[in-house]
Motif scaffolding. Structure first.
Motif, PDB file in Angstrom:
ATOM      1  N   GLU A   5       0.806  -1.229   0.000  1.00  0.00           N
ATOM      2  CA  GLU A   5       0.000   0.000   0.000  1.00  0.00           C
ATOM      3  C   GLU A   5       0.838   1.278   0.000  1.00  0.00           C
ATOM      4  N   GLN A   6       2.134   1.178   0.266  1.00  0.00           N
ATOM      5  CA  GLN A   6       3.009   2.357   0.248  1.00  0.00           C
ATOM      6  C   GLN A   6       3.240   2.855  -1.178  1.00  0.00           C
ATOM      7  N   ILE A   7       2.989   2.011  -2.172  1.00  0.00           N
ATOM      8  CA  ILE A   7       3.185   2.392  -3.569  1.00  0.00           C
ATOM      9  C   ILE A   7       2.039   3.326  -3.961  1.00  0.00           C
ATOM     10  N   LYS A   8       2.366   4.537  -4.417  1.00  0.00           N
ATOM     11  CA  LYS A   8       1.360   5.559  -4.695  1.00  0.00           C
ATOM     12  C   LYS A   8       1.022   5.704  -6.173  1.00  0.00           C
ATOM     13  N   ALA A   9       1.819   5.127  -7.071  1.00  0.00           N
ATOM     14  CA  ALA A   9       1.591   5.285  -8.512  1.00  0.00           C
ATOM     15  C   ALA A   9       0.274   4.622  -8.919  1.00  0.00           C
ATOM     16  N   SER A  10      -0.415   5.215  -9.903  1.00  0.00           N
ATOM     17  CA  SER A  10      -1.688   4.642 -10.356  1.00  0.00           C
ATOM     18  C   SER A  10      -1.464   3.402 -11.209  1.00  0.00           C
ATOM     19  N   GLU A  11      -0.352   3.354 -11.959  1.00  0.00           N
ATOM     20  CA  GLU A  11      -0.024   2.188 -12.784  1.00  0.00           C
ATOM     21  C   GLU A  11       1.407   1.749 -12.485  1.00  0.00           C
ATOM     22  N   ALA A  30      -2.529  -4.962  -9.295  1.00  0.00           N
ATOM     23  CA  ALA A  30      -1.268  -5.536  -8.832  1.00  0.00           C
ATOM     24  C   ALA A  30      -1.360  -5.955  -7.366  1.00  0.00           C
ATOM     25  N   LEU A  31      -1.993  -5.103  -6.534  1.00  0.00           N
ATOM     26  CA  LEU A  31      -2.167  -5.430  -5.115  1.00  0.00           C
ATOM     27  C   LEU A  31      -3.085  -6.637  -4.948  1.00  0.00           C
ATOM     28  N   ALA A  32      -4.127  -6.729  -5.786  1.00  0.00           N
ATOM     29  CA  ALA A  32      -5.045  -7.868  -5.731  1.00  0.00           C
ATOM     30  C   ALA A  32      -4.308  -9.163  -6.092  1.00  0.00           C
ATOM     31  N   LEU A  33      -3.448  -9.095  -7.115  1.00  0.00           N
ATOM     32  CA  LEU A  33      -2.644 -10.264  -7.506  1.00  0.00           C
ATOM     33  C   LEU A  33      -1.718 -10.681  -6.360  1.00  0.00           C
ATOM     34  N   ALA A  34      -1.120  -9.701  -5.708  1.00  0.00           N
ATOM     35  CA  ALA A  34      -0.215  -9.976  -4.593  1.00  0.00           C
ATOM     36  C   ALA A  34      -0.964 -10.665  -3.450  1.00  0.00           C
ATOM     37  N   ARG A  35      -2.163 -10.158  -3.118  1.00  0.00           N
ATOM     38  CA  ARG A  35      -2.963 -10.772  -2.056  1.00  0.00           C
ATOM     39  C   ARG A  35      -3.385 -12.183  -2.436  1.00  0.00           C
ATOM     40  N   GLU A  36      -3.758 -12.363  -3.697  1.00  0.00           N
ATOM     41  CA  GLU A  36      -4.217 -13.663  -4.193  1.00  0.00           C
ATOM     42  C   GLU A  36      -3.129 -14.725  -4.067  1.00  0.00           C
ATOM     43  N   HIS A  37      -1.874 -14.348  -4.394  1.00  0.00           N
ATOM     44  CA  HIS A  37      -0.759 -15.297  -4.322  1.00  0.00           C
ATOM     45  C   HIS A  37      -0.059 -15.290  -2.968  1.00  0.00           C
ATOM     46  N   LYS A  38      -0.587 -14.492  -2.025  1.00  0.00           N
ATOM     47  CA  LYS A  38      -0.006 -14.338  -0.679  1.00  0.00           C
ATOM     48  C   LYS A  38       1.473 -13.944  -0.747  1.00  0.00           C
ATOM     49  N   LYS A  54       7.714  -5.782  -8.456  1.00  0.00           N
ATOM     50  CA  LYS A  54       7.834  -7.236  -8.508  1.00  0.00           C
ATOM     51  C   LYS A  54       6.919  -7.865  -7.479  1.00  0.00           C
ATOM     52  N   LEU A  55       6.480  -9.081  -7.787  1.00  0.00           N
ATOM     53  CA  LEU A  55       5.790  -9.898  -6.804  1.00  0.00           C
ATOM     54  C   LEU A  55       6.858 -10.784  -6.161  1.00  0.00           C
ATOM     55  N   ILE A  56       7.065 -10.614  -4.849  1.00  0.00           N
ATOM     56  CA  ILE A  56       8.099 -11.354  -4.130  1.00  0.00           C
ATOM     57  C   ILE A  56       7.470 -11.984  -2.897  1.00  0.00           C
ATOM     58  N   SER A  57       7.876 -13.241  -2.577  1.00  0.00           N
ATOM     59  CA  SER A  57       7.314 -13.929  -1.418  1.00  0.00           C
ATOM     60  C   SER A  57       7.532 -13.106  -0.154  1.00  0.00           C
ATOM     61  N   ARG A  58       6.585 -13.219   0.766  1.00  0.00           N
ATOM     62  CA  ARG A  58       6.625 -12.408   1.985  1.00  0.00           C
ATOM     63  C   ARG A  58       7.921 -12.622   2.761  1.00  0.00           C
ATOM     64  N   GLY A  59       8.523 -11.543   3.189  1.00  0.00           N
ATOM     65  CA  GLY A  59       9.751 -11.621   3.976  1.00  0.00           C
ATOM     66  C   GLY A  59      11.018 -11.688   3.124  1.00  0.00           C
ATOM     67  N   ALA A  60      10.926 -12.207   1.906  1.00  0.00           N
ATOM     68  CA  ALA A  60      12.117 -12.333   1.061  1.00  0.00           C
ATOM     69  C   ALA A  60      12.646 -10.954   0.676  1.00  0.00           C
ATOM     70  N   ALA A  61      11.732 -10.029   0.395  1.00  0.00           N
ATOM     71  CA  ALA A  61      12.144  -8.670   0.035  1.00  0.00           C
ATOM     72  C   ALA A  61      12.849  -7.999   1.211  1.00  0.00           C
ATOM     73  N   LYS A  62      12.286  -8.188   2.397  1.00  0.00           N
ATOM     74  CA  LYS A  62      12.865  -7.601   3.599  1.00  0.00           C
ATOM     75  C   LYS A  62      14.249  -8.199   3.866  1.00  0.00           C
ATOM     76  N   GLU A  63      14.357  -9.516   3.689  1.00  0.00           N
ATOM     77  CA  GLU A  63      15.628 -10.212   3.913  1.00  0.00           C
ATOM     78  C   GLU A  63      16.701  -9.759   2.922  1.00  0.00           C
ATOM     79  N   SER A  64      16.322  -9.610   1.649  1.00  0.00           N
ATOM     80  CA  SER A  64      17.306  -9.181   0.638  1.00  0.00           C
ATOM     81  C   SER A  64      17.757  -7.740   0.885  1.00  0.00           C
ATOM     82  N   ALA A  65      16.834  -6.886   1.345  1.00  0.00           N
ATOM     83  CA  ALA A  65      17.199  -5.504   1.664  1.00  0.00           C
ATOM     84  C   ALA A  65      18.153  -5.468   2.860  1.00  0.00           C
ATOM     85  N   ALA A  66      17.903  -6.322   3.856  1.00  0.00           N
ATOM     86  CA  ALA A  66      18.773  -6.382   5.038  1.00  0.00           C
ATOM     87  C   ALA A  66      20.160  -6.894   4.650  1.00  0.00           C
ATOM     88  N   ALA A  67      20.207  -7.884   3.749  1.00  0.00           N
ATOM     89  CA  ALA A  67      21.495  -8.434   3.301  1.00  0.00           C
ATOM     90  C   ALA A  67      22.284  -7.374   2.537  1.00  0.00           C
TER      91      ALA A  67
END
Length: 161
Positions: A5-11, A30-38, A54-67
């Motif tokens: 939800e932090q993404i503000k762009a319309s497309e 895009a948000l609906a697709l993300a929710r659908e695939h969890k 990108k659609l990225i599995s939960r936590g993987a984005a956070k982990e890659s940013a931390a790395a």
């Protein structure tokens, strides 16, 4: 890192879970697709229009940013300097051992301080020893400072190539 939800762009320019391009879609779709695939919807760059996401599995984005942050912090660390002590009257075998130690330290990314302890009038001999060591280490390191003769020691710092 901007997610969901932090993404503000319309497309957004959407990339799927397996790296396939899903084209330009609305933010809501895009948000609906993300929710659908969890999974999370992650914006990779704000510099283009529409922003790539990108659609990225939960936590993987956070982990890659931390790395990435850990790697950045590791690169900002100053060079560690290891000290190798010698005497002007060094045997050939001992010289070879110290040379191997220096090469190993330089290969691992550490700077090396070569220090020769001197007594009395051993200054020229110590300087000669350091010059020979620098010549032998030229393949794995370069000197940062000149050879410094001061009081009871002669020293030089060698940086890895």
């Amino acid at each position: 890192m901007i997610v969901n939800e932090q993404i503000k762009a319309s497309e957004v320019l959407l990339t799927g879970l397996n790296g396939e391009s899903l084209g330009i879609v609305s933010r809501e779709e895009a948000l609906a697709l993300a929710r659908e695939h969890k999974v999370d919807l992650v914006c990779t760059s704000l510099m283009s229009s529409p922003p790539p996401c990108k659609l990225i599995s939960r936590g993987a984005a956070k982990e890659s940013a931390a790395a990435a942050k850990r790697e950045e912090r590791k690169k900002d660390q100053p060079l560690k300097a290891k000290e190798i002590r010698l005497t002007p009257h060094i045997e050939e075998h001992d010289y070879d051992t110290k040379l191997r130690q220096c090469e190993k330290l330089l290969a691992s990314g550490n700077a090396v301080d070569l220090v020769v302890r001197i007594q009395g009038k051993e200054g020229p001999k110590a300087k000669e020893l350091l010059e020979e060591l620098l010549k032998d280490l030229s393949g794995s390191g370069k000197k940062e400072t000149g050879i410094q003769l001061s009081g009871k020691q002669a020293a030089v710092r060698v940086l890895p190539l």
